[in-house]
Design an enzyme around this catalytic site. Structure first.
Site, PDB file in Angstrom:
ATOM      1  N   TYR A 168       0.470 -14.820 102.564  1.00 17.90           N
ATOM      2  CA  TYR A 168       1.863 -14.657 103.020  1.00 17.90           C
ATOM      3  C   TYR A 168       1.842 -15.330 104.370  1.00 17.90           C
ATOM      4  CZ  TYR A 168       2.726 -10.804  99.725  1.00 17.90           C
ATOM      5  OH  TYR A 168       3.136 -10.255  98.429  1.00 17.90           O
ATOM      6  N   GLY A 206      14.233  -7.975  94.904  1.00 16.66           N
ATOM      7  CA  GLY A 206      13.605  -9.232  95.619  1.00 16.66           C
ATOM      8  C   GLY A 206      14.627  -9.912  96.255  1.00 16.66           C
ATOM      9  N   PRO A 242      19.145  -9.023  95.528  1.00 18.76           N
ATOM     10  CA  PRO A 242      19.158  -7.600  95.583  1.00 18.76           C
ATOM     11  C   PRO A 242      19.667  -7.080  94.694  1.00 18.76           C
ATOM     12  CG  PRO A 242      19.391  -8.708  97.831  1.00 18.76           C
ATOM     13  CD  PRO A 242      19.359  -9.597  96.827  1.00 18.76           C
ATOM     14  N   LEU A 243      19.457  -5.843  94.105  1.00 12.70           N
ATOM     15  CA  LEU A 243      20.233  -5.307  93.061  1.00 12.70           C
ATOM     16  C   LEU A 243      21.574  -4.950  93.410  1.00 12.70           C
ATOM     17  CD1 LEU A 243      17.648  -2.585  92.232  1.00 12.70           C
ATOM     18  CD2 LEU A 243      18.174  -4.453  90.753  1.00 12.70           C
TER      19      LEU A 243
END
Length: 291
Positions: A66, A219, A222-223
């Site tokens: 990362y 992720g 988004p939902l």
């Protein structure tokens, strides 16, 4: 200071002496855009990590790819020397290309280098949990993990790694890995809308193995759902809080690691641990599954 979590809000995997508070923190968003380079506000990133610990988070998910290196360096800046009881879980098996690509890196030397990179950038002498991130960008590809796991087991024997986990794997890969080493956790793509791992979660729960969904809130996408919004409104919560609460109720071995670079959002995520979804809410949310 957050009061200690009750036992029901903790999970200790088989073959492991670590009691994980079930709501942790995922550090991927602490790097810059596309998980590359430094964040726009390093001071804010440090503040989020310190607030997470004060709120009772006792495990942080990270990786030296990362940034690369950036996220681990920020964790060290914010939290080293580390508080007793804090577990940092990292991943190896990929590196970042100069073009920001994600490249499999699972040769023995690459894995050894990755462990040492994590140790150096985190300021640790041993890594508590290392997840082997299996290849496959669109999901598990079913490839054999025997060779990279042999390397990870050797690093464990050398005292550089305490516990081994897996990421981006299917049930066959888990079974293969267990013939080589005890596995304490599996980290895969799973959330309210993406439930392909339902059977795997139940199998791991029966074995006492932690399941850690990545992209718990969708992720990079988004939902979003009217049903989710309606359930959240009825509970006087946010849709993302409901999505996290659903994961925590899915099975007792599920650990959630939502990430954020905002202290306010972090506090909302942690507050989701206090929500309980009733049967009516659970039935409504069942319709969101796309497998």
């Amino acid at each position: 200071m957050h009061t200690p979590y009750p036992a029901r809000d903790q999970f200790t995997p088989a073959h492991c002496d670590i009691a994980f508070n079930r709501l942790g923190y995922g550090a991927m968003q602490l790097a810059g855009p596309h998980v590359w380079g430094p964040p726009k506000d390093r001071v804010a990133a440090v503040a989020v990590l310190r607030e997470a610990i004060e709120l009772g988070v006792n495990h942080i998910d990270t990786s030296d790819f990362y940034g690369p290196h950036v996220t681990n360096q920020i964790i060290r800046e914010a939290l080293h020397p580390y508080r007793d009881g804090l577990t940092i879980v990292t991943k190896i098996g990929f590196v970042r290309g100069a073009d920001q690509s994600w490249l499999p890196a699972a040769s023995p030397q690459q894995l050894r280098d990755a462990v040492h990179d994590n140790l150096r950038n985190l300021g640790l002498d041993v890594l508590d949990v290392v997840n082997l991130r299996a290849p496959g960008m669109a999901g598990p590809d079913g490839s054999s993990l025997a060779e990279p796991l042999d390397t990870l087991v050797q690093l464990q024997r050398e005292g550089l790694v305490r516990h081994i986990g897996l990421s981006n794997v299917d049930a066959g890969q888990v079974a293969e890995a267990q013939r080589i080493s005890p596995i304490v956790c599996v980290q895969n793509h799973y959330n309210l809308a993406h439930r392909a791992d339902d059977a795997l979660i139940d199998s791991l729960a029966a074995q006492g193995i932690a399941y850690v969904p990545f992209f718990p809130l969708g992720g990079f996408s988004p939902l979003q759902s009217d049903t989710l919004n309606q359930v959240a409104a009825a509970m006087q919560a946010t849709p993302m809080q409901v999505a996290l609460a659903w994961l925590l109720q899915r099975a007792p071995n599920v650990l959630v690691i939502p990430g954020t670079s905002s202290v306010a959002h972090l506090r909302e995520n942690v507050a989701a641990g206090a929500l309980t979804l009733d049967a009516q809410a659970l039935a409504a949310l069942r319709s969101l599954a796309t497998k």
